[in-house]
Design a protein around this motif. Sequence first.
Motif, mmCIF file in Angstrom:
data_model
loop_
_atom_site.group_PDB
_atom_site.id
_atom_site.type_symbol
_atom_site.label_atom_id
_atom_site.label_comp_id
_atom_site.label_asym_id
_atom_site.label_seq_id
_atom_site.Cartn_x
_atom_site.Cartn_y
_atom_site.Cartn_z
ATOM 1 N N LEU A 1 29.068 -53.780 -18.626
ATOM 2 C CA LEU A 1 29.292 -52.520 -19.274
ATOM 3 C C LEU A 1 28.064 -52.609 -20.389
ATOM 4 C CD1 LEU A 1 30.549 -50.001 -20.279
ATOM 5 C CD2 LEU A 1 31.969 -51.354 -21.443
ATOM 6 N N TYR A 2 27.810 -53.555 -21.251
ATOM 7 C CA TYR A 2 26.845 -53.954 -22.016
ATOM 8 C C TYR A 2 25.198 -53.515 -21.364
ATOM 9 C CZ TYR A 2 23.258 -55.824 -25.365
ATOM 10 O OH TYR A 2 22.415 -55.813 -26.297
ATOM 11 N N PHE A 3 25.131 -54.049 -20.248
ATOM 12 C CA PHE A 3 23.938 -53.912 -19.791
ATOM 13 C C PHE A 3 23.681 -52.493 -19.231
ATOM 14 C CE2 PHE A 3 21.042 -53.227 -15.928
ATOM 15 C CZ PHE A 3 19.893 -54.041 -16.201
ATOM 16 N N GLN A 4 24.862 -51.742 -18.645
ATOM 17 C CA GLN A 4 24.645 -50.428 -18.435
ATOM 18 C C GLN A 4 24.683 -49.512 -19.562
ATOM 19 O OE1 GLN A 4 28.029 -48.893 -16.618
ATOM 20 N NE2 GLN A 4 27.500 -47.060 -16.290
ATOM 21 N N GLN A 5 25.023 -49.833 -20.638
ATOM 22 C CA GLN A 5 24.762 -49.179 -21.919
ATOM 23 C C GLN A 5 23.336 -49.118 -22.278
ATOM 24 O OE1 GLN A 5 28.026 -50.651 -24.401
ATOM 25 N NE2 GLN A 5 29.397 -49.291 -23.925
ATOM 26 N N HIS A 6 22.686 -50.152 -22.259
ATOM 27 C CA HIS A 6 21.365 -50.800 -22.663
ATOM 28 C C HIS A 6 20.571 -49.823 -21.710
ATOM 29 C CE1 HIS A 6 18.069 -53.505 -23.846
ATOM 30 N NE2 HIS A 6 17.695 -52.326 -24.104
ATOM 31 N N TYR A 7 20.827 -49.908 -20.270
ATOM 32 C CA TYR A 7 19.919 -49.305 -19.458
ATOM 33 C C TYR A 7 20.069 -47.823 -19.604
ATOM 34 C CZ TYR A 7 19.270 -47.323 -14.779
ATOM 35 O OH TYR A 7 18.712 -46.517 -13.661
ATOM 36 N N GLN A 8 21.128 -47.147 -20.086
ATOM 37 C CA GLN A 8 21.202 -45.852 -20.250
ATOM 38 C C GLN A 8 20.482 -45.073 -21.181
ATOM 39 O OE1 GLN A 8 22.485 -43.979 -17.745
ATOM 40 N NE2 GLN A 8 24.181 -44.727 -16.972
ATOM 41 N N GLU A 9 20.564 -45.977 -22.202
ATOM 42 C CA GLU A 9 19.765 -45.789 -23.611
ATOM 43 C C GLU A 9 18.551 -45.711 -23.240
ATOM 44 O OE1 GLU A 9 20.379 -44.692 -26.569
ATOM 45 O OE2 GLU A 9 22.464 -44.483 -25.968
ATOM 46 N N VAL A 10 17.876 -46.532 -22.327
ATOM 47 C CA VAL A 10 16.423 -46.667 -21.987
ATOM 48 C C VAL A 10 15.920 -45.254 -21.050
ATOM 49 C CG1 VAL A 10 14.840 -48.175 -20.634
ATOM 50 C CG2 VAL A 10 16.360 -49.248 -22.238
ATOM 51 N N VAL A 11 17.028 -45.279 -20.236
ATOM 52 C CA VAL A 11 16.694 -44.136 -19.307
ATOM 53 C C VAL A 11 16.530 -42.758 -20.173
ATOM 54 C CG1 VAL A 11 17.536 -42.540 -17.466
ATOM 55 C CG2 VAL A 11 17.497 -44.999 -17.188
ATOM 56 N N LYS A 12 17.380 -42.641 -21.131
ATOM 57 C CA LYS A 12 17.383 -41.486 -22.359
ATOM 58 C C LYS A 12 16.036 -41.537 -22.847
ATOM 59 C CE LYS A 12 20.331 -39.655 -25.758
ATOM 60 N NZ LYS A 12 21.370 -39.756 -26.845
ATOM 61 N N GLU A 13 15.430 -42.606 -23.284
ATOM 62 C CA GLU A 13 14.343 -42.390 -24.174
ATOM 63 C C GLU A 13 13.213 -42.148 -23.267
ATOM 64 O OE1 GLU A 13 14.085 -42.584 -27.464
ATOM 65 O OE2 GLU A 13 16.361 -42.510 -27.377
ATOM 66 N N TYR A 14 13.338 -43.025 -21.883
ATOM 67 C CA TYR A 14 12.278 -42.616 -21.113
ATOM 68 C C TYR A 14 12.106 -41.008 -20.582
ATOM 69 C CZ TYR A 14 9.164 -42.809 -17.044
ATOM 70 O OH TYR A 14 8.345 -42.513 -16.036
ATOM 71 N N LYS A 15 13.211 -40.552 -20.497
ATOM 72 C CA LYS A 15 13.343 -38.942 -20.241
ATOM 73 C C LYS A 15 12.534 -38.269 -21.127
ATOM 74 C CE LYS A 15 16.467 -35.230 -19.046
ATOM 75 N NZ LYS A 15 17.939 -34.783 -18.864
ATOM 76 N N LYS A 16 12.747 -38.725 -22.401
ATOM 77 C CA LYS A 16 12.028 -37.839 -23.656
ATOM 78 C C LYS A 16 10.613 -37.899 -23.500
ATOM 79 C CE LYS A 16 15.879 -38.616 -27.083
ATOM 80 N NZ LYS A 16 16.063 -39.075 -28.248
ATOM 81 N N GLU A 17 10.165 -39.348 -23.207
ATOM 82 C CA GLU A 17 8.783 -39.548 -23.054
ATOM 83 C C GLU A 17 8.010 -38.597 -21.828
ATOM 84 O OE1 GLU A 17 6.345 -41.594 -24.922
ATOM 85 O OE2 GLU A 17 8.311 -40.817 -26.134
ATOM 86 N N PHE A 18 8.745 -38.730 -20.555
ATOM 87 C CA PHE A 18 8.459 -37.917 -19.586
ATOM 88 C C PHE A 18 8.332 -36.433 -19.786
ATOM 89 C CE2 PHE A 18 8.820 -35.642 -15.492
ATOM 90 C CZ PHE A 18 8.211 -36.409 -14.451
ATOM 91 N N GLN A 19 9.446 -35.848 -20.524
ATOM 92 C CA GLN A 19 9.146 -34.219 -20.949
ATOM 93 C C GLN A 19 7.918 -34.365 -21.952
ATOM 94 O OE1 GLN A 19 13.346 -34.192 -22.346
ATOM 95 N NE2 GLN A 19 14.003 -33.318 -20.449
ATOM 96 N N ARG A 20 7.707 -35.260 -22.984
ATOM 97 C CA ARG A 20 6.421 -35.141 -23.672
ATOM 98 C C ARG A 20 5.144 -35.060 -22.820
ATOM 99 N NH1 ARG A 20 3.251 -38.357 -26.133
ATOM 100 N NH2 ARG A 20 3.966 -40.312 -25.440
ATOM 101 N N TRP A 21 5.066 -35.928 -21.607
ATOM 102 C CA TRP A 21 4.150 -35.922 -20.757
ATOM 103 C C TRP A 21 3.791 -34.623 -20.005
ATOM 104 C CZ3 TRP A 21 6.245 -40.891 -18.396
ATOM 105 C CH2 TRP A 21 5.995 -42.033 -19.033
ATOM 106 N N GLN A 22 5.059 -33.953 -19.625
ATOM 107 C CA GLN A 22 5.091 -32.717 -19.066
ATOM 108 C C GLN A 22 4.296 -31.616 -19.938
ATOM 109 O OE1 GLN A 22 9.158 -32.617 -17.763
ATOM 110 N NE2 GLN A 22 8.659 -32.286 -15.748
ATOM 111 N N SER A 23 4.438 -31.850 -21.225
ATOM 112 C CA SER A 23 3.961 -31.060 -22.127
ATOM 113 C C SER A 23 2.411 -31.333 -22.593
ATOM 114 C CB SER A 23 4.758 -30.969 -23.819
ATOM 115 O OG SER A 23 6.276 -30.491 -23.192
ATOM 116 N N GLY A 24 1.778 -32.191 -21.840
ATOM 117 C CA GLY A 24 0.401 -32.584 -22.189
ATOM 118 C C GLY A 24 0.133 -33.825 -23.071
ATOM 119 N N GLY A 25 1.322 -34.463 -23.259
ATOM 120 C CA GLY A 25 1.246 -35.630 -24.132
ATOM 121 C C GLY A 25 0.663 -36.674 -23.209
ATOM 122 N N THR A 26 0.229 -37.963 -24.162
ATOM 123 C CA THR A 26 -0.376 -39.222 -23.256
ATOM 124 C C THR A 26 0.525 -40.087 -23.529
ATOM 125 O OG1 THR A 26 -1.243 -39.955 -25.324
ATOM 126 C CG2 THR A 26 -2.831 -38.496 -24.120
#
Length: 367
Positions: free
Chosen positions: A86-111
Amino acid sequence: MKMRVSQLKPEAGLRLIENVNGLTKNPIVPKDTIITNEVIDVLNAFAVKEVEAVKADNSEKLMKKKAKNHQIDPISESKQNDKKLLYFQQHYQEVVKEYKKEFQRWQSGGTVDISIIRRLVIPLFEQLEKEPIHVLFLQNYIENVQDYIYHHAISVGLISGYLAKRLNMNRGECFQVTLAGSLCDCGMARVNPGILNQNIINNDDQREIKLHPTYSYKMLQKIPSLSTSAKLAVLKHHERIDGSGYPLKEKGKNIHLYAKIIAIADVYHALICNRIYKTKVSPFRAIEIMTREMFGKLDVSVLQTLTNCLMPLSINMLIKLSTHQIGKILFIDHRYPTRPVIQLVESNEVIQLNEQNDISIKEILNN
């Protein structure tokens, strides 16, 4: 003393004095093993009729009794394992959530900010290093198939890094492979977003998707803390040994080892996950598909390393069969790593899947 397997009793306190061998040099059960119900099940599964066994001496019995007295309560141990998962899953889900934000920033032209990706992925990788059992359950953490691309990035990074570790790469290389695996699809942010979650991909869409390794490479090209090898791995992770891959149609030795590692992690994770247009298969079936249907395309030694990583982790795991029966994995013969010996939970019957071609493992269950 020779004893018939049919006469063995766990309560008799017996010990094997010779290896029980199969058709290979590796024993089915090694000598000095104390006879238990599980050992008897394995012997019966392999049709062993007789074994060399003696009464365990007093010191052995005392050690066994002492070990038993110091055993962790199974329920307590199960709860501890559940907490770790459960702890690993929670950590993993948080990382995926933050990665999604980065990906969406790249979609907007971010580096790409490599320091953010490193901060997200490396601690999670180090956690998986300590408890590699988590690699068996990454596919279970995708709650919404629309978010597959973000889960895929993180999981490919983790699996790639763990393969690098098992291939005896140094710490720095393991981190570089982990980062490259997590960023190999960053170029998908430059692809028409309407394509990413379509049920049907036409030829024009496929041609655009095949540009993503080049886009990814260009997005990472000027990042000094990412090694040249890691950048080449990102560019070439869809190349295949036989030259059938893309974007450069490279073959064999022209494909960097990092790329071969990421290619296998990429294909494996794609197979074991539900996606908009396909249903997942079990890790066992994924290995079979990669071994048989992709022969000549993927690096054999890296694929064997993945098999050697995954299969031993599944021993004692509960699984669901294609017959909908629940079983426990008792033993894995290295000759048939995807076809283990299973004990059915309801009937206690032991079956060898390598002799049951019409039955397969559908899913590994969280015990």
